[in-house]
Structure formats: structure tokens, C-alpha cells
Scaffold this active site. Structure first.
Site, PDB file in Angstrom:
ATOM      1  N   TYR A   1       2.887  67.610  63.792  1.00 55.46           N
ATOM      2  CA  TYR A   1       2.557  68.888  64.627  1.00 55.46           C
ATOM      3  C   TYR A   1       3.193  69.150  65.782  1.00 55.46           C
ATOM      4  CZ  TYR A   1      -1.279  69.636  61.134  1.00 55.46           C
ATOM      5  OH  TYR A   1      -1.952  69.674  60.076  1.00 55.46           O
TER       6      TYR A   1
ATOM      7  N   PRO B   1       4.521  90.009  48.333  1.00 59.94           N
ATOM      8  CA  PRO B   1       5.859  90.159  47.400  1.00 59.94           C
ATOM      9  C   PRO B   1       5.234  89.568  45.797  1.00 59.94           C
ATOM     10  CG  PRO B   1       6.400  88.823  49.114  1.00 59.94           C
ATOM     11  CD  PRO B   1       5.028  89.311  49.429  1.00 59.94           C
TER      12      PRO B   1
ATOM     13  N   HIS C   1      -8.729  78.614  60.297  1.00 62.82           N
ATOM     14  CA  HIS C   1      -8.336  77.418  60.143  1.00 62.82           C
ATOM     15  C   HIS C   1      -7.947  76.662  61.247  1.00 62.82           C
ATOM     16  CE1 HIS C   1      -7.320  78.296  55.575  1.00 62.82           C
ATOM     17  NE2 HIS C   1      -8.691  78.174  55.916  1.00 62.82           N
TER      18      HIS C   1
HETATM   19  N1  APR Z   1       4.784  89.536  53.407  1.00 63.65           N
HETATM   20  C1  APR Z   1       3.846  89.268  52.670  1.00 63.65           C
HETATM   21  N2  APR Z   1       3.475  87.959  52.004  1.00 63.65           N
HETATM   22  C2  APR Z   1       4.415  87.239  51.956  1.00 63.65           C
HETATM   23  C3  APR Z   1       5.612  87.106  52.714  1.00 63.65           C
HETATM   24  C4  APR Z   1       5.687  88.687  53.373  1.00 63.65           C
HETATM   25  N3  APR Z   1       6.762  88.673  54.378  1.00 63.65           N
HETATM   26  N4  APR Z   1       6.314  86.244  52.349  1.00 63.65           N
HETATM   27  C5  APR Z   1       5.615  85.480  51.665  1.00 63.65           C
HETATM   28  N5  APR Z   1       4.527  85.986  51.440  1.00 63.65           N
HETATM   29  C6  APR Z   1       3.381  85.620  50.453  1.00 63.65           C
HETATM   30  C7  APR Z   1       3.890  84.873  49.296  1.00 63.65           C
HETATM   31  O1  APR Z   1       3.969  85.417  48.083  1.00 63.65           O
HETATM   32  C8  APR Z   1       2.428  83.804  49.273  1.00 63.65           C
HETATM   33  O2  APR Z   1       1.775  84.399  48.000  1.00 63.65           O
HETATM   34  O3  APR Z   1       2.528  84.844  51.185  1.00 63.65           O
HETATM   35  C9  APR Z   1       2.009  83.904  50.386  1.00 63.65           C
HETATM   36  C10 APR Z   1       1.865  82.485  51.227  1.00 63.65           C
HETATM   37  O4  APR Z   1       0.933  81.826  50.525  1.00 63.65           O
HETATM   38  P1  APR Z   1       0.723  80.269  50.855  1.00 63.65           P
HETATM   39  O5  APR Z   1       1.937  79.677  51.238  1.00 63.65           O
HETATM   40  O6  APR Z   1      -0.354  79.730  49.959  1.00 63.65           O
HETATM   41  O7  APR Z   1      -0.049  80.215  52.289  1.00 63.65           O
HETATM   42  P2  APR Z   1      -1.628  80.562  52.637  1.00 63.65           P
HETATM   43  O8  APR Z   1      -2.164  81.573  51.695  1.00 63.65           O
HETATM   44  O9  APR Z   1      -1.522  81.197  54.051  1.00 63.65           O
HETATM   45  O10 APR Z   1      -2.252  79.129  52.667  1.00 63.65           O
HETATM   46  C11 APR Z   1      -3.640  79.121  52.749  1.00 63.65           C
HETATM   47  O11 APR Z   1      -3.481  76.617  52.789  1.00 63.65           O
HETATM   48  O12 APR Z   1      -2.322  74.987  53.245  1.00 63.65           O
HETATM   49  C12 APR Z   1      -3.244  75.531  53.750  1.00 63.65           C
HETATM   50  O13 APR Z   1      -4.380  75.970  55.750  1.00 63.65           O
HETATM   51  C13 APR Z   1      -3.249  76.180  55.107  1.00 63.65           C
HETATM   52  O14 APR Z   1      -3.817  78.347  56.009  1.00 63.65           O
HETATM   53  C14 APR Z   1      -3.360  77.757  54.747  1.00 63.65           C
HETATM   54  C15 APR Z   1      -4.044  77.868  53.499  1.00 63.65           C
END
Ligand code: APR
Length: 250
Positions: A71, A218, A123
Site C-alpha cells: 500500500y 473502451p 471502497h
Molecule cells: N476510460 C474508461 N474506461 C477505461 C479506461 C479509460 N481510459 N481504461 C480502462 N478502462 C476500463 C477497462 O476496460 C475496465 O473495464 O476500466 C475498467 C477497469 O475495470 P477493473 O480493472 O475491474 O476496475 P474496477 O471496475 O474499478 O474494479 C472494481 O474491484 O479490485 C476491486 O476494490 C477494487 O474498486 C475496485 C473494484
């Protein structure tokens, strides 16, 4: 104007006439600032690290020093980056619409650094320290770079103020987010894979209450087929364009 971002009159009208806009963001909105997402192939944190070893209360009991090392690395990374055009456009949108609620799954604080107000941190927050025993927020804890900081009140270990897998969403955040999703008439899902619950259920709550759903990502997600407007593009491209169109529409 990037020729692949088509913003229709219908969406501008929906924004103009909206009574309450609710936005949910995920790690994708911070990707253009250089903060890794979680599940993207190769670059995602959970592609490189095991969440069961780094993001559960059990893992913290097993090896608090390892967790803190990780972290601190994330804190250091986030401190070195800046909010991007996507974060900034949401600050402008907040000023443009009647009522606005911003819910984020991100713990990086970049929305607040961009100027967003009253952000619901679903979160938690990466820069907050909490007592692992009492659960309370501890400020000004003595943080040396390689030790596990301890609670000045009870001597217990401090932990980062984020929500780990298997833990409940902070009560107020869950209440406020669910209330906003139930009340809004326009719901944006931006930069999230819509896979992690209960955050992934907020769009469905909004839709069940008649809201129009807009997704910006995307990649397609489980929410894409339920969205009224779907932008398969970057948040830092679509959101500034949306604001430009909104302003141009007088
Ligand atoms: N603009 C918009 N979307 C984007 C971009 C961008 N520039 N770059 C990536 N993405 C999209 C990806 O295609 C993907 O679907 O963002 C998404 C990120 O997904 P995750 O990696 O699963 O992240 P998230 O949805 O925030 O995760 C949710 O999971 O691990 C836990 O606590 C953590 O808050 C997190 C939660």
C-alpha cells in the site's frame, strides 16, 4: 473532434433536462493518469498480484508488513500522478447540472484533487489509516517507511482505510450511493468492469427506477447491453467532448 466519439442530441437533451445526474467511476478513469486498473490484461494489478494475499483482512493478519509495503507503493504511485481530463470534466459537469452525485470505487483521491465535491468513496481511501482493532480513523500516525504503524490509543496495528474483499461497504457510503442511484434520472458508469458487487448493482438500481444509463468504457461489460448510450472509448476523450457539446448547446 475525435471522429469516433458521437454525442447525440438525445444525450445532450437528457443532460440538459436531467433532474439528478449520478456518476459511478472505477479505476479506468484514473488509468490515463498512470494509475493501473485491476483486471486489465497485463497491466491490471490483479494480473500481477494475488488479491487474496494483499487485499483481505486475513492476509493482513498473516503478514501486515507485506500489506503495508504494497500500500505504501500504491500511495507513492498515486502521489506522483495528476488528475486527468476525465476527472476535470466531471468537476465541470457537477457545476452544469441541477443535482449531481459522484460515487467512486477508486481509493486514489484523484476526483477530490481535481476539485470534485462530496465524493462518495464506496471502497474507502488509500491515504486513510484505520485501527485494525477498533476500526476508527487514525490521523497523524507515525509512519516510518518499513514498519507496521500502530494505533496510539490501543497499540493495535493500523491498516489502510480501503475496503478489502470480504468486507462490508462503509454504511454511510452504501446508504448515500443507493439513495442517489434510486433517485437519479441519468446514471453514468465510467471506467468500471461492472463485475464487483455491490457497486455493480447501482446501475441496475438506477435503471429499475427509470433512469437513463450511459456507459463509458473502451471494453464491453455486463452493463453494456443494458445501457441507453454506450461509448467504447476513453473517459478522458468522451467526457471533455460531452462538456464541449453541452456548453455549445447553450
Ligand atoms: N476510460 C474508461 N474506461 C477505461 C479506461 C479509460 N481510459 N481504461 C480502462 N478502462 C476500463 C477497462 O476496460 C475496465 O473495464 O476500466 C475498467 C477497469 O475495470 P477493473 O480493472 O475491474 O476496475 P474496477 O471496475 O474499478 O474494479 C472494481 O474491484 O479490485 C476491486 O476494490 C477494487 O474498486 C475496485 C473494484
Amino acid at each position: 473532434m475525435p471522429d469516433d466519439v458521437v454525442i447525440t442530441e438525445a444525450l445532450i437533451d437528457a443532460l440538459r433536462s436531467s433532474r439528478h445526474v449520478c456518476v459511478l467511476t472505477g479505476s479506468g478513469i484514473s488509468a490515463e493518469s498512470g494509475v493501473p486498473t485491476f483486471r486489465e490484461a497485463q497491466s491490471g494489478l490483479w494480473e500481477k498480484y494475488d488479491p487474496q494475499q494483499l487485499a483481505t483482512p486475513e492476509a493482513f493478519v498473516d503478514d501486515p508488513a507485506l500489506i503495508w509495503k504494497w500500500y505504501r507503493w500504491r500511495r507513492d504511485l498515486v502521489t506522483k500522478v495528476e488528475p486527468n481530463a476525465g476527472h476535470r470534466a466531471l468537476v465541470d459537469l457537477q457545476a452544469y447540472v441541477n443535482e449531481f452525485t459522484l460515487i467512486t470505487q477508486n481509493v486514489d483521491g484523484l476526483h477530490q484533487r481535481a476539485g470534485s465535491q462530496n465524493v462518495i468513496e464506496f471502497h474507502g481511501n488509500l491515504f486513510e489509516d484505520r485501527c485494525f482493532v477498533e476500526g476508527c480513523v487514525v490521523t497523524n500516525s507515525k509512519d516510518s517507511s518499513d514498519e507496521v504503524p500502530t494505533c496510539p490509543a490501543c497499540g493495535g496495528n493500523l491498516r489502510p482505510g480501503v475496503v478489502w474483499f470480504g468486507e462490508a461497504i462503509p454504511k454511510n457510503a452504501l446508504h448515500d450511493a443507493t439513495k442517489a442511484a434510486s433517485d437519479c434520472d441519468l446514471f453514468f458508469s465510467i471506467g468500471t468492469s461492472s463485475l464487483v458487487w455491490p457497486a455493480a448493482g447501482l446501475a441496475e438500481t438506477a435503471r429499475a427506477n427509470g433512469a437513463t444509463i450511459v456507459e463509458i468504457n473502451p471494453k464491453s461489460t455486463p452493463l453494456s447491453s443494458m445501457s441507453n448510450f454506450c461509448f467504447n472509448d476513453l473517459a478522458g476523450t468522451v467526457l471533455p467532448e460531452l462538456l464541449l457539446r453541452l456548453r455549445a448547446s447553450g
